[in-house]
Motif scaffolding. Structure first.
Motif, short mmCIF file in Angstrom:
data_model
loop_
_atom_site.label_atom_id
_atom_site.label_comp_id
_atom_site.label_asym_id
_atom_site.label_seq_id
_atom_site.Cartn_x
_atom_site.Cartn_y
_atom_site.Cartn_z
N TYR A 67 6.62 -30.85 -76.54
CA TYR A 67 6.78 -32.30 -76.57
C TYR A 67 7.35 -32.80 -75.24
CZ TYR A 67 7.98 -37.00 -77.98
OH TYR A 67 8.08 -38.36 -78.04
N ALA A 68 8.30 -32.09 -74.68
CA ALA A 68 8.89 -32.48 -73.40
C ALA A 68 7.85 -32.45 -72.29
CB ALA A 68 10.07 -31.58 -73.06
N ALA A 69 6.86 -31.57 -72.41
CA ALA A 69 5.82 -31.46 -71.39
C ALA A 69 4.71 -32.49 -71.56
CB ALA A 69 5.23 -30.05 -71.40
N VAL A 70 4.30 -32.75 -72.82
CA VAL A 70 3.13 -33.61 -73.04
C VAL A 70 3.47 -34.98 -73.62
CG1 VAL A 70 1.57 -31.64 -73.31
CG2 VAL A 70 2.57 -32.69 -75.34
N GLY A 71 4.61 -35.12 -74.27
CA GLY A 71 5.02 -36.41 -74.83
C GLY A 71 4.24 -36.85 -76.05
N ASP A 72 3.56 -35.94 -76.71
CA ASP A 72 2.76 -36.27 -77.90
C ASP A 72 3.24 -35.40 -79.05
OD1 ASP A 72 0.65 -36.09 -79.91
OD2 ASP A 72 -0.67 -37.07 -78.46
N ALA A 73 3.81 -36.04 -80.07
CA ALA A 73 4.40 -35.29 -81.19
C ALA A 73 3.36 -34.52 -81.98
CB ALA A 73 5.16 -36.25 -82.12
N VAL A 74 2.20 -35.11 -82.21
CA VAL A 74 1.15 -34.43 -82.99
C VAL A 74 0.63 -33.22 -82.23
CG1 VAL A 74 -1.14 -34.70 -84.03
CG2 VAL A 74 0.52 -36.57 -84.18
N GLN A 75 0.35 -33.40 -80.96
CA GLN A 75 -0.14 -32.28 -80.14
C GLN A 75 0.91 -31.18 -80.05
OE1 GLN A 75 -1.36 -33.54 -76.24
NE2 GLN A 75 -1.89 -31.48 -75.57
N ALA A 76 2.17 -31.56 -79.89
CA ALA A 76 3.24 -30.56 -79.80
C ALA A 76 3.40 -29.80 -81.10
CB ALA A 76 4.55 -31.25 -79.42
#
Length: 165
Positions: free
Chosen positions: A19-28
């Protein structure tokens, strides 16, 4: 599953890192291995310990980015241009010989129709100015923008967590 309050599992840590890298909760959540990533992402972001870990990771990334930027400006301001000059004289073999050269200070390489090689360097004075800006506290710069962006993402995460509860 019983765990100590305030602690996070390995899977949850993985979620935080992604999440810290991509900023997307679903993807994380999906990448961390959760079966229902939409639900898991929202639930995870509603927990204080998860947000604290994400904030810690953001701060670490910010510090690393600042250190890399500073080191890059130092290389431009004080770096050696010998390899670029050597390349200028070895211009005929440019396509095959450039691999072994340190061209960090080079902004642009052109070969006009006349055949001579043109090399433009990054501006050392601008790099020195940036280094000076980094040394002055309270100066606005890329790091401040990144911090504002992180703060906005955290607020958005907080809002998403409240609306789904």
């Amino acid at each position: 599953m019983s765990r100590k309050p305030g602690t996070i599992s390995t899977k949850e840590k993985r979620f935080c890192e992604i999440y810290a890298a991509v900023g997307d909760a679903v993807q994380a959540a999906q990448a961390a291995g959760y079966e229902q990533p939409e639900k898991a992402g929202v639930n995870l972001l509603s927990r204080d310990e998860i947000n604290a870990e994400i904030s810690r990771l953001y701060e670490k990334r910010l510090k690393n980015a600042r250190q890399k930027a500073y080191a890059g400006y130092e290389r431009i301001a004080f770096g050696n241009v010998n390899d670029a000059v050597r390349l200028l004289f070895d211009g005929e073999d440019f396509g095959t010989s450039a691999e072994g050269y340190d061209l960090f200070n080079v902004a642009e390489i052109k070969r006009p129709k006349e055949g001579a090689l043109e090399i433009k360097f990054f501006d050392r004075l601008k790099a020195l100015e940036k280094l000076e800006q980094y040394g002055q506290e309270g100066e606005k710069g890329p790091a401040d923008f990144y911090q504002a962006l992180v703060g906005g993402m955290e607020k958005l995460s907080d809002t998403n967590g409240e609306s789904e509860s």
